[in-house]
Design a protein around this motif. Sequence first.
Motif, short mmCIF file in Angstrom:
data_model
loop_
_atom_site.label_atom_id
_atom_site.label_comp_id
_atom_site.label_asym_id
_atom_site.label_seq_id
_atom_site.Cartn_x
_atom_site.Cartn_y
_atom_site.Cartn_z
N THR A 106 0.84 -1.20 0.00
CA THR A 106 0.00 0.00 0.00
C THR A 106 0.87 1.24 0.00
OG1 THR A 106 -0.14 0.26 2.42
CG2 THR A 106 -1.75 -1.22 1.36
N GLY A 152 -3.45 4.08 -2.00
CA GLY A 152 -3.31 3.22 -3.16
C GLY A 152 -2.86 1.83 -2.73
N GLU A 176 -4.75 0.08 -7.53
CA GLU A 176 -5.92 0.93 -7.39
C GLU A 176 -5.56 2.11 -6.51
OE1 GLU A 176 -8.69 -1.84 -5.57
OE2 GLU A 176 -8.41 -0.85 -3.63
N VAL A 177 -6.26 3.23 -6.71
CA VAL A 177 -6.03 4.42 -5.90
C VAL A 177 -7.36 5.06 -5.56
CG1 VAL A 177 -3.73 4.87 -6.85
CG2 VAL A 177 -5.74 5.91 -7.91
N GLY A 178 -7.37 5.83 -4.48
CA GLY A 178 -8.60 6.48 -4.08
C GLY A 178 -8.34 7.60 -3.08
N ARG A 235 -14.02 6.86 2.39
CA ARG A 235 -12.98 6.39 1.47
C ARG A 235 -13.64 5.82 0.22
NH1 ARG A 235 -7.72 4.81 3.71
NH2 ARG A 235 -7.75 3.03 2.29
N CYS A 248 -12.59 4.56 -4.12
CA CYS A 248 -11.59 4.38 -5.17
C CYS A 248 -12.00 5.17 -6.40
CB CYS A 248 -11.45 2.90 -5.53
SG CYS A 248 -10.56 1.94 -4.29
N HIS A 300 -8.82 1.94 -11.04
CA HIS A 300 -8.41 0.54 -11.01
C HIS A 300 -7.66 0.27 -12.31
CE1 HIS A 300 -10.94 -0.73 -7.57
NE2 HIS A 300 -11.83 0.12 -8.06
#
Length: 228
Positions: A159, A180, A198-200, A207, A209, A212
């Motif tokens: 992460t 991420g 993936e990121v968010g 939270r 995302c 992807h």
Amino acid sequence: MQRAARELAARLGASATSAGHRVTLAQSGRLRTGEQSRWMRFTAHQWIALGSPAFSWVARTGPFGALTVRDGFINGKPEAGLFLFGVVPLNRSHASDALTKGELMRYLAELPWAPDAILHNSQLRWEDLPNGGLRVTANIGSVDASVIFTLDANGHVATVTAHDRPRQEETGLRERPWHGAFSDYRRVGSRWIPHAAEVGWEVNGRRFCVWHGRLECWKIAVSGEIRR
């Protein structure tokens, strides 16, 4: 360099005598601008420099791939914009310290896709954390940026997080918690490269995302020319 950073580079197969100056990669996946926005499929090409904080990401998305998203940090200058057919600007961010910080943080966050940079980018500063994670920091002028990596059972990056990444909102760029994740590590030559990510963001305690992606190809590029 901290020993833990050298050990991370070794586990990822980074080369101390890398013949390349940057990596190039292709991605596919889905993205959206916010929690309530619809997902759109994308394809993208990117390069990431190994000796300095620099990258360029160009994605095609939208109906018939008519929208082009550009995100980058080239020669110390950030860029971010949305274009119709690749040339007509629909939304373009102006250079600022906040935008510089955001793009510099992206470069740091994506080091798992450019593991040789851990050894070859002298502008990176590493710090061991009590929980076994690593903080990496870089600065451009008066702008400092940091992200924190945690590791999986194999010692690969699992992460990446930051509590203060600038996010584009209606009122402008605002610092928000960002996260991420990397997974599906596969061997490419001598290196271990994550093939899924993936990121968010976190906004008002929620939270979600926004991206992807999967890695479609990856290679070391021998050209040292840094351009779009």
